[in-house]
Design a protein around this motif. Structure first.
Motif, PDB file in Angstrom:
ATOM      1  N   ILE A   1       0.863  -1.183   0.000  1.00  0.00           N
ATOM      2  CA  ILE A   1       0.000   0.000   0.000  1.00  0.00           C
ATOM      3  C   ILE A   1       0.899   1.231   0.000  1.00  0.00           C
ATOM      4  O   ILE A   1       1.666   1.446   0.939  1.00  0.00           O
ATOM      5  N   LEU A   2       0.817   2.023  -1.064  1.00  0.00           N
ATOM      6  CA  LEU A   2       1.619   3.242  -1.171  1.00  0.00           C
ATOM      7  C   LEU A   2       0.942   4.420  -0.486  1.00  0.00           C
ATOM      8  O   LEU A   2       1.594   5.200   0.201  1.00  0.00           O
ATOM      9  N   SER A   3      -0.358   4.567  -0.704  1.00  0.00           N
ATOM     10  CA  SER A   3      -1.086   5.687  -0.097  1.00  0.00           C
ATOM     11  C   SER A   3      -2.567   5.359  -0.038  1.00  0.00           C
ATOM     12  O   SER A   3      -3.053   4.482  -0.744  1.00  0.00           O
ATOM     13  N   ALA A   4      -3.257   6.089   0.816  1.00  0.00           N
ATOM     14  CA  ALA A   4      -4.707   5.972   0.946  1.00  0.00           C
ATOM     15  C   ALA A   4      -5.252   7.388   1.091  1.00  0.00           C
ATOM     16  O   ALA A   4      -5.138   7.991   2.148  1.00  0.00           O
ATOM     17  N   ALA A   5      -5.806   7.911   0.002  1.00  0.00           N
ATOM     18  CA  ALA A   5      -6.321   9.282  -0.010  1.00  0.00           C
ATOM     19  C   ALA A   5      -7.814   9.279   0.314  1.00  0.00           C
ATOM     20  O   ALA A   5      -8.620   8.718  -0.420  1.00  0.00           O
ATOM     21  N   ARG A   6      -8.150   9.900   1.428  1.00  0.00           N
ATOM     22  CA  ARG A   6      -9.544   9.956   1.883  1.00  0.00           C
ATOM     23  C   ARG A   6     -10.240  11.146   1.232  1.00  0.00           C
ATOM     24  O   ARG A   6      -9.863  12.296   1.442  1.00  0.00           O
ATOM     25  N   THR A   7     -11.257  10.845   0.411  1.00  0.00           N
ATOM     26  CA  THR A   7     -12.119  11.863  -0.187  1.00  0.00           C
ATOM     27  C   THR A   7     -13.554  11.399   0.024  1.00  0.00           C
ATOM     28  O   THR A   7     -14.133  10.759  -0.852  1.00  0.00           O
ATOM     29  N   PRO A   8     -14.093  11.661   1.248  1.00  0.00           N
ATOM     30  CA  PRO A   8     -15.393  11.118   1.618  1.00  0.00           C
ATOM     31  C   PRO A   8     -16.435  11.313   0.521  1.00  0.00           C
ATOM     32  O   PRO A   8     -16.452  12.358  -0.113  1.00  0.00           O
ATOM     33  N   PRO A   9     -17.197  10.262   0.290  1.00  0.00           N
ATOM     34  CA  PRO A   9     -17.387   9.043   1.074  1.00  0.00           C
ATOM     35  C   PRO A   9     -16.462   7.887   0.668  1.00  0.00           C
ATOM     36  O   PRO A   9     -16.707   6.742   1.031  1.00  0.00           O
ATOM     37  N   PHE A  10     -15.407   8.180  -0.101  1.00  0.00           N
ATOM     38  CA  PHE A  10     -14.525   7.117  -0.577  1.00  0.00           C
ATOM     39  C   PHE A  10     -13.088   7.300  -0.109  1.00  0.00           C
ATOM     40  O   PHE A  10     -12.684   8.388   0.274  1.00  0.00           O
TER      41      PHE A  10
END
Length: 75
Positions: free
Chosen positions: A59-68
């Protein structure tokens, strides 16, 4: 390859949108599903997309852009 459907992440199955490009994978999950997995950038996961063999990815990154949450992974 791209599509939607059940994706197996370690021992959990989630429903998401995915797209692959060579050794890279981008996966969109709901924020609730992501939070429930307890994963973070820098972790290795075993992932199985529909109709594909399981593979180990980082996992390189996890960008939170609600709702996803958009999760970027690489082999």
């Amino acid at each position: 390859m791209q599509g939607t459907g059940p994706v197996r992440l370690n021992q959990a199955t989630v429903y998401g949108y995915y797209t692959t490009d060579g050794g890279n994978l981008r996966l969109r999950l709901s924020c609730d599903e992501w939070d429930g997995l307890g994963l973070n950038a820098g972790q290795r996961v075993k992932i199985a997309l529909p109709n594909a063999e399981p593979q180990d990815l980082l996992i390189l990154s996890a960008a939170r852009t609600p709702p996803f949450v958009w999760v970027e992974m690489r082999s």
